[in-house]
Design a protein around this motif. Structure first.
Motif, PDB file in Angstrom:
ATOM      1  N   ASN A  81     -86.318  15.565 -27.334  1.00 37.78           N
ATOM      2  CA  ASN A  81     -86.530  16.991 -27.586  1.00 37.78           C
ATOM      3  C   ASN A  81     -85.635  17.508 -28.711  1.00 37.78           C
ATOM      4  OD1 ASN A  81     -88.436  17.149 -25.546  1.00 37.78           O
ATOM      5  ND2 ASN A  81     -86.928  17.709 -23.974  1.00 37.78           N
ATOM      6  N   VAL A  82     -84.414  16.965 -28.766  1.00 43.98           N
ATOM      7  CA  VAL A  82     -83.446  17.474 -29.737  1.00 43.98           C
ATOM      8  C   VAL A  82     -83.603  16.805 -31.103  1.00 43.98           C
ATOM      9  CG1 VAL A  82     -80.971  17.657 -30.242  1.00 43.98           C
ATOM     10  CG2 VAL A  82     -81.801  18.097 -27.933  1.00 43.98           C
ATOM     11  N   GLN A  83     -84.029  15.546 -31.119  1.00 34.67           N
ATOM     12  CA  GLN A  83     -84.055  14.750 -32.338  1.00 34.67           C
ATOM     13  C   GLN A  83     -84.859  15.408 -33.453  1.00 34.67           C
ATOM     14  OE1 GLN A  83     -82.519  11.672 -32.878  1.00 34.67           O
ATOM     15  NE2 GLN A  83     -83.211  11.803 -34.998  1.00 34.67           N
ATOM     16  N   GLN A  84     -86.103  15.806 -33.146  1.00 33.39           N
ATOM     17  CA  GLN A  84     -86.975  16.368 -34.174  1.00 33.39           C
ATOM     18  C   GLN A  84     -86.411  17.674 -34.714  1.00 33.39           C
ATOM     19  OE1 GLN A  84     -89.679  14.835 -35.517  1.00 33.39           O
ATOM     20  NE2 GLN A  84     -89.627  16.520 -36.996  1.00 33.39           N
ATOM     21  N   THR A  85     -85.877  18.511 -33.821  1.00 34.22           N
ATOM     22  CA  THR A  85     -85.300  19.788 -34.257  1.00 34.22           C
ATOM     23  C   THR A  85     -84.124  19.558 -35.194  1.00 34.22           C
ATOM     24  OG1 THR A  85     -85.969  20.812 -32.174  1.00 34.22           O
ATOM     25  CG2 THR A  85     -84.283  21.951 -33.460  1.00 34.22           C
ATOM     26  N   LEU A  86     -83.222  18.649 -34.817  1.00 34.99           N
ATOM     27  CA  LEU A  86     -82.054  18.383 -35.648  1.00 34.99           C
ATOM     28  C   LEU A  86     -82.445  17.750 -36.974  1.00 34.99           C
ATOM     29  CD1 LEU A  86     -79.415  17.098 -33.076  1.00 34.99           C
ATOM     30  CD2 LEU A  86     -79.550  19.333 -34.152  1.00 34.99           C
ATOM     31  N   ASP A  91     -82.415  18.224 -42.751  1.00 33.74           N
ATOM     32  CA  ASP A  91     -83.037  18.137 -44.076  1.00 33.74           C
ATOM     33  C   ASP A  91     -82.907  19.447 -44.845  1.00 33.74           C
ATOM     34  OD1 ASP A  91     -83.784  15.497 -43.707  1.00 33.74           O
ATOM     35  OD2 ASP A  91     -85.714  16.025 -42.795  1.00 33.74           O
ATOM     36  N   PHE A  92     -83.141  20.555 -44.165  1.00 32.17           N
ATOM     37  CA  PHE A  92     -83.031  21.857 -44.839  1.00 32.17           C
ATOM     38  C   PHE A  92     -81.585  22.134 -45.249  1.00 32.17           C
ATOM     39  CE2 PHE A  92     -82.084  26.419 -44.505  1.00 32.17           C
ATOM     40  CZ  PHE A  92     -82.885  26.899 -45.529  1.00 32.17           C
ATOM     41  N   GLY A  93     -80.659  21.844 -44.333  1.00 34.34           N
ATOM     42  CA  GLY A  93     -79.262  22.106 -44.652  1.00 34.34           C
ATOM     43  C   GLY A  93     -78.748  21.262 -45.792  1.00 34.34           C
ATOM     44  N   MET A  94     -79.183  19.996 -45.872  1.00 29.24           N
ATOM     45  CA  MET A  94     -78.731  19.144 -46.967  1.00 29.24           C
ATOM     46  C   MET A  94     -79.303  19.603 -48.298  1.00 29.24           C
ATOM     47  SD  MET A  94     -76.470  17.105 -45.998  1.00 29.24           S
ATOM     48  CE  MET A  94     -76.335  16.336 -47.597  1.00 29.24           C
ATOM     49  N   ILE A  95     -80.486  20.193 -48.267  1.00 30.83           N
ATOM     50  CA  ILE A  95     -81.034  20.781 -49.498  1.00 30.83           C
ATOM     51  C   ILE A  95     -80.103  21.889 -49.987  1.00 30.83           C
ATOM     52  CG2 ILE A  95     -82.931  22.181 -50.426  1.00 30.83           C
ATOM     53  CD1 ILE A  95     -84.825  20.580 -48.630  1.00 30.83           C
ATOM     54  N   CYS A  96     -79.672  22.745 -49.063  1.00 37.95           N
ATOM     55  CA  CYS A  96     -78.739  23.829 -49.429  1.00 37.95           C
ATOM     56  C   CYS A  96     -77.398  23.258 -49.882  1.00 37.95           C
ATOM     57  CB  CYS A  96     -78.535  24.771 -48.241  1.00 37.95           C
ATOM     58  SG  CYS A  96     -80.026  25.638 -47.713  1.00 37.95           S
ATOM     59  N   HIS A  97     -76.924  22.232 -49.187  1.00 37.96           N
ATOM     60  CA  HIS A  97     -75.640  21.615 -49.538  1.00 37.96           C
ATOM     61  C   HIS A  97     -75.675  21.056 -50.960  1.00 37.96           C
ATOM     62  CE1 HIS A  97     -71.997  19.155 -49.001  1.00 37.96           C
ATOM     63  NE2 HIS A  97     -72.676  18.195 -49.619  1.00 37.96           N
ATOM     64  N   MET A  98     -76.726  20.323 -51.297  1.00 37.52           N
ATOM     65  CA  MET A  98     -76.812  19.713 -52.619  1.00 37.52           C
ATOM     66  C   MET A  98     -77.067  20.759 -53.703  1.00 37.52           C
ATOM     67  SD  MET A  98     -76.044  16.679 -52.000  1.00 37.52           S
ATOM     68  CE  MET A  98     -76.341  15.962 -53.612  1.00 37.52           C
ATOM     69  N   PHE A  99     -77.781  21.829 -53.362  1.00 35.58           N
ATOM     70  CA  PHE A  99     -77.983  22.901 -54.336  1.00 35.58           C
ATOM     71  C   PHE A  99     -76.649  23.562 -54.681  1.00 35.58           C
ATOM     72  CE2 PHE A  99     -78.589  27.477 -55.058  1.00 35.58           C
ATOM     73  CZ  PHE A  99     -79.283  27.429 -56.249  1.00 35.58           C
ATOM     74  N   ALA A 100     -75.861  23.876 -53.650  1.00 36.64           N
ATOM     75  CA  ALA A 100     -74.545  24.484 -53.885  1.00 36.64           C
ATOM     76  C   ALA A 100     -73.635  23.534 -54.654  1.00 36.64           C
ATOM     77  CB  ALA A 100     -73.905  24.879 -52.560  1.00 36.64           C
ATOM     78  N   LEU A 101     -73.711  22.237 -54.335  1.00 38.02           N
ATOM     79  CA  LEU A 101     -72.895  21.249 -55.053  1.00 38.02           C
ATOM     80  C   LEU A 101     -73.261  21.216 -56.535  1.00 38.02           C
ATOM     81  CD1 LEU A 101     -70.861  18.883 -54.931  1.00 38.02           C
ATOM     82  CD2 LEU A 101     -72.799  17.374 -54.491  1.00 38.02           C
ATOM     83  N   GLY A 102     -74.556  21.206 -56.833  1.00 35.64           N
ATOM     84  CA  GLY A 102     -74.979  21.198 -58.233  1.00 35.64           C
ATOM     85  C   GLY A 102     -74.626  22.483 -58.952  1.00 35.64           C
TER      86      GLY A 102
END
Length: 795
Positions: A81-86, A91-102
Motif C-alpha cells: 500500500n505504501v510502496q506506490q505512494t512513496l 519521483d516528484f520530489g527528486m524532480i524538484c531537488h534536481m531543479f533547485a540544484l541546477g
C-alpha cells in the motif's frame, strides 16, 4: 397496478458501497498524514540528540527512515500500500531537488579558465574515476557485469553532494574561511560536472535492466529535443524573468498571476524532453542550469522549493530509502556483502584523497588539509542514494549491492563533521602560542589579513586610505575583508530572503542594498586599480543586533584567520571639530570585540583621514607618526607601522618616549604596574629588541626617528599636545606598558577606556590634536582587559 415489493435491506449494501470507499480513503489519508507527522517528530528528536556530535539533519532522517522501513512497515500488505505512494512522491520530489540544484549552479564556470578550486575538484574526480573503473568490476556490483555499468558507477562515485556539503560547512562555522570557500567551490564544480555526465548517460542508456543502449533513433529524438529545450530556456528565461522582476520590485509582494505564469513556464521547460522518453529528473536539472540565477524570481523559486524539500520531501524520501534498505535483503550474514560495501566506500574515499593530495602538492597546500579536502569532497547525498536504489528497482544491480552503495553514501555524511572539527582544531593549534594571531608574530612570507569593519558609506574614503597605507610589499600582499556592520532591525528582518548556501539569507531592504552596492562599487574600483599590487579585497556582512554583533565579528575573524580587526570609532567629527557620538551601541560592539577577539584589534578615530587627498605612491601625501613607549600594544602598533613604512606616499615618524634617568630617583620605573620586576625586565628587553629590529630595517629615507626623555605623565601629556598640526595620522598602542610612570594617573579621567590613556587623550574633544588616531591592542588570549571587565548594556 400492483405494488412492487422492495426490500430496502437488500439495497443498502449496494448504496452504501461508495461510502465505504470514501471512509476507507479518508482513513488511509489520515494514516498517511499521521505517519508523516510522526516521521517528522522522530526526525526532530533524533536530530536534537545527534546535534551534540555536529551531525547534519540528513543523518537523523536517514536513521528514522531505515527504522520505519525495517520495523514499522515490514508487513507485505502495508508495504504494497505504501510502496506506490512513496514511489510517486519520490519521483516528484527528486524532480524538484534536481531543479533547485541546477538553478543554484552557474554553467558558465565550465567555460572559464580553470581556477584553483576547479583543479582540485577535477583531480579528485579523475583519480576516483580511474580507480573505480579498474577495481569495481572485480566485486560484481551488477548481476551481469558490463562496461556500461562500470562507467556509470564510476561517474556516480566522482560526484559530490554540494548542497549538503555547503550546509555542513556553513553550520560548522568555517564557511567564511579560505578552506571553507575552497571546499564549497570545489564541491560545486564536482557536482556540476558529474551530474552533467550522468545527464548525458541518460541520453545514451535506458534505465532498464542491464542499462541497455538506446537505438540511434531514440538518441536522436531525445537530443533534438533536449538541446533546443536548454537553448530556448537559456534565451527566453532572462527576458521573461526580467519582466517579472521589473513588475515586482524588491519589497513588494509577487503578483499571483505572475507567479502562476512563472510556474507554468518552468513546468513547460522541464517537461519537453521528458515527453520524448528522457528522464524527467535529469530534464529538470538541465532546465535549472539554463535558467538565470540572479534576480528576485530566481531567489524566490530557490527559497520556496528548498522549503518544500527540507520540510516535506526529505523526511518522506528517507522513508522510501528505509523501505528499500531492508536488511534481510542486504544479507548481513555474508562477508562478501560487507566487503563490497566497505570496498566501494574505500574506493570513493581513496580516489578523492589521492586527487586532492596531488593537486595540493601543486598548489602548496599542507598535507593534512589536502587529505581533509578529499574527505569532504567525497560527501554523497540524496541524488546518489536515489540512483543506487533506483538501480535496485530497475534490476540493474542486486539488492545487497544497491543497499551497500546506499549505506556507503550515508557513511560519507557521518564522518564529514569530524573532518571539519579536525580542520578547526589544526587552525587553532597553529595559533599556539596565542600571540601568533598578532601582527608582531606574522610570518613575513604570509599575506597580511585584515578584517576592516564599516557601518556606512561615509567611512569609505577613510577605509580606502587605510587599505592603501597598509599594503606593504606586493609579495606576499594584503587580504582585506571589508565588512558591513548592519543592525538587524524588525524592518530589515522582514525583508530577508532565506536561502541555502554560504549566505543563509539575502537582504532585500532597499536602503541596505543601495548602501552595500555603493561600498562594493568603490571597493571593486580600488581593487581593479591595484590588481597587480598584491591587494585582494573581499566583501563580508555582519548582520545582527548590536548586542550580539561582536560574536559575528569575532567569528569572522577566527574563520578568516585574520591578524587584525579594525573597527570604526563610535564618534564622528562635526564641522566645528568636536567629536559627536553617532551610536552608543557601536561603542558596546567595540568594547566587546576588544574583550573576545581572537586576534589583534584596532579602533580608527577618523578626524580628516577620510577627506585626505587620495594617497598615492608617487609622492608624499600623508605625514604619520607612531608613538612607542613600551609594552605589548606598543610593539603591535610598531608592527603595523612597519607595513606603513613601506608605502612611498607616507612620511612616517617614529617617536619613542623614554623615562628620564635623572627622574628615576623621584619616580619608580614600576609605578603602578602590576607585574614583577623580572617580568618588567623581560618586557623591556623585548621592547628594545623589537625596536632595534624595526630601526635597522626601516628608519632612514622617508622614515624618521625621534626620542623624547620624559619624567612623568604630565610631560607625556605636554609632548602629545605638541604634536598638533604635524601629522594626519597617529598610531598608538592601547596600553599594557611597563613604563607606567609616563602614563600614571592618566586613566583617572579617561572618557573612553577602550582607547587606552594615550588614545583617549589624543582623540578627546578637549584635545588640541586634530589628527586621526589608530589605537591598536595586541591579542589578549588570557585574562581580562583593563577597563573592560565590567558587564554593561546600552541597548
Amino acid at each position: 397496478m400492483e405494488k412492487a415489493n422492495v426490500n430496502f435491506k437488500d439495497l443498502m449494501p449496494t448504496k452504501l458501497q461508495p461510502c465505504k470507499h470514501l471512509v476507507a480513503n479518508a482513513t488511509g489519508g489520515a494514516s498517511y498524514i499521521l505517519g508523516f507527522l510522526l516521521v517528522v517528530f522522530l526526525s526532530n528528536i533524533v536530530h536534537a540528540l545527534l546535534r551534540t556530535f555536529q551531525q547534519p539533519r540528513m543523518v537523523a532522517e536517514t536513521l528514522v527512515g531505515i527504522i520505519a522501513g525495517n520495523i514499522v512497515i515490514p508487513q507485505e500488505e502495508l508495504f504494497a500500500n505504501v510502496q506506490q505512494t512513496l514511489d510517486n512522491i519520490k519521483d516528484f520530489g527528486m524532480i524538484c531537488h534536481m531543479f533547485a540544484l541546477g538553478l543554484e549552479m552557474d554553467p558558465c564556470i565550465l567555460f572559464q579558465r580553470p581556477t584553483r578550486e576547479a583543479m582540485v575538484a577535477y583531480s579528485g574526480m579523475l583519480s576516483t574515476f580511474i580507480l573505480a573503473c579498474f577495481l569495481t568490476p572485480f566485486f560484481h556490483y551488477s548481476e551481469v557485469p558490463s562496461y556500461k555499468f562500470t562507467f556509470s558507477l564510476s561517474v556516480t562515485l566522482t560526484g559530490t553532494a554540494s548542497p549538503l556539503l555547503t550546509r555542513i560547512i556553513t553550520d560548522l562555522k568555517i564557511g567564511k574561511s579560505d578552506i571553507g570557500r575552497l571546499v564549497v567551490a570545489a564541491g560545486i564544480h564536482s557536482d556540476l560536472v558529474s551530474t552533467l555526465l550522468i545527464s548525458i548517460g541518460f541520453v545514451i542508456l535506458s534505465a532498464e535492466k542491464n542499462l541497455s543502449v538506446r537505438d540511434w533513433k531514440s538518441i536522436l529524438m531525445i537530443t533534438s529535443i533536449l538541446i533546443p529545450q536548454a537553448l530556448v530556456t537559456a534565451m527566453i528565461s532572462p527576458i521573461f524573468m526580467g519582466w517579472v522582476n521589473h513588475e515586482n520590485p524588491e519589497g513588494k509582494r509577487l503578483k499571483g498571476s505572475h507567479m502562476v505564469l512563472s510556474v507554468a513556464f518552468v513546468v513547460i521547460s522541464c517537461s519537453c524532453s521528458a515527453l520524448a522518453g528522457y528522464s524527467p529528473v535529469m530534464s529538470a536539472f538541465i532546465s535549472g542550469i539554463a535558467l538565470p540565477r540572479e534576480g528576485r524570481l530566481s531567489k524566490i523559486m530557490i527559497s520556496k522549493v528548498n522549503y518544500f524539500l527540507n520540510n516535506i520531501f526529505y523526511p518522506i524520501f528517507f522513508v522510501w530509502v528505509g523501505l528499500m534498505v531492508i536488511f534481510p535483503k542486504f544479507h548481513p550474514g555474508s562477508p562478501w556483502t560487507w566487503a563490497r560495501m566497505i570496498f566501494i566506500f574505500v574506493i570513493a574515499t581513496l580516489g578523492k584523497v589521492v586527487g586532492t593530495f596531488l593537486s595540493g602538492l601543486m598548489f602548496g597546500f599542507n598535507h593534512p588539509e589536502s587529505v581533509a579536502l578529499g574527505l569532504l569532497l567525497n560527501v554523497k547525498g540524496h541524488f546518489h542514494m536515489y540512483l543506487a536504489l533506483s538501480a535496485v528497482q530497475n534490476e540493474i544491480t542486486t539488492n545487497s549491492a544497491g543497499i551497500g552503495l546506499t549505506l556507503a553514501s550515508f557513511c560519507t555524511v557521518v564522518y564529514a563533521p569530524s573532518v571539519v572539527a579536525y580542520i578547526i582544531g589544526r587552525a587553532r593549534r597553529k595559533r599556539s602560542p596565542n600571540q601568533r594571531m598578532a601582527l608582531q608574530w606574522l610570518d613575513p612570507i604570509n599575506e597580511l589579513r585584515i578584517l576592516l569593519c564599516v557601518h556606512g558609506p561615509q567611512q569609505l574614503p577613510s577605509a580606502i586610505n587605510f587599505i592603501e597605507i597598509s599594503r606593504g610589499r606586493d609579495d606576499p600582499g594584503i587580504m582585506v575583508y571589508v565588512t558591513d556592520m548592519i543592525e538587524l532591525t524588525e524592518q530589515i528582518e522582514s525583508t530577508l530572503v532565506r536561502n541555502e548556501g554560504m549566505e543563509m539569507a539575502t537582504v532585500t531592504d532597499k536602503v541596505v542594498v543601495e548602501m552595500r552596492d555603493q561600498i562594493t562599487s568603490a571597493i571593486k574600483t580600488y581593487e581593479e586599480e591595484h590588481r597587480e599590487s598584491g591587494v585582494t579585497l573581499r566583501r563580508m556582512l555582519a548582520l545582527s543586533a548590536f548586542s550580539v554583533m561582536h560574536q559575528d565579528i569575532c567569528m569572522l575573524a577566527e574563520n578568516l584567520l585574520v591578524s587584525l580587526v579594525v573597527l570604526p570609532f563610535h564618534k564622528y567629527q562635526a564641522s566645528d571639530g568636536n567629536m559627536i557620538e553617532a551610536q552608543s551601541k557601536l561603542r558596546y560592539v567595540n568594547r566587546k570585540v576588544l574583550q573576545y577577539a581572537p586576534c589583534s584589534v584596532g579602533i580608527l578615530v577618523d578626524r580628516g583621514f577620510g577627506v585626505t587627498n587620495k594617497i598615492s605612491r608617487s609622492s608624499i601625501f600623508l605625514n604619520a607618526a607612531v608613538i612607542f613607549i613600551g609594552g605589548k600594544d606598543d610593539r603591535e602598533a610598531l608592527a603595523y607601522a612597519s607595513h606603513v613604512a613601506l608605502h612611498p606616499g607616507v612620511k612616517l615618524t617614529v617617536i619613542r618616549f623614554l623615562l628620564d634617568t635623572n627622574a628615576i630617583a623621584k619616580s619608580t620605573r614600576l609605578g603602578t604596574c602590576k607585574i614583577s620586576r623580572r617580568e618588567q625586565e623581560e618586557e623591556m628587553k623585548l621592547d628594545d629588541e623589537f625596536f632595534a629590529d624595526f630601526y635597522e630595517r626601516h628608519v632612514g629615507g622617508h622614515v624618521a626617528y625621534m626620542e623624547k626623555y620624559l619624567a612623568n605623565s604630565a610631560e607625556t601629556m605636554s609632548s602629545l599636545q605638541s604634536l598638533e598640526g604635524k601629522y594626519g595620522l597617529i598610531i598608538v598602542g592601547r596600553g599594557e606598558r611597563v613604563n607606567s610612570a609616563l602614563t600614571a594617573g592618566m586613566n583617572d579621567w579617561e572618557q573612553c577606556p577602550e582607547l587606552g590613556p594615550i588614545g583617549d587623550l589624543l582623540s578627546g574633544s578637549s584635545s588640541v590634536v586634530s589628527a586621526s588616531i589608530l589605537i591598536i591592542q595586541q591579542h589578549r588570549p588570557k585574562g581580562e582587559i583593563a577597563g573592560l571587565t565590567e558587564e554593561f548594556s546600552v541597548m
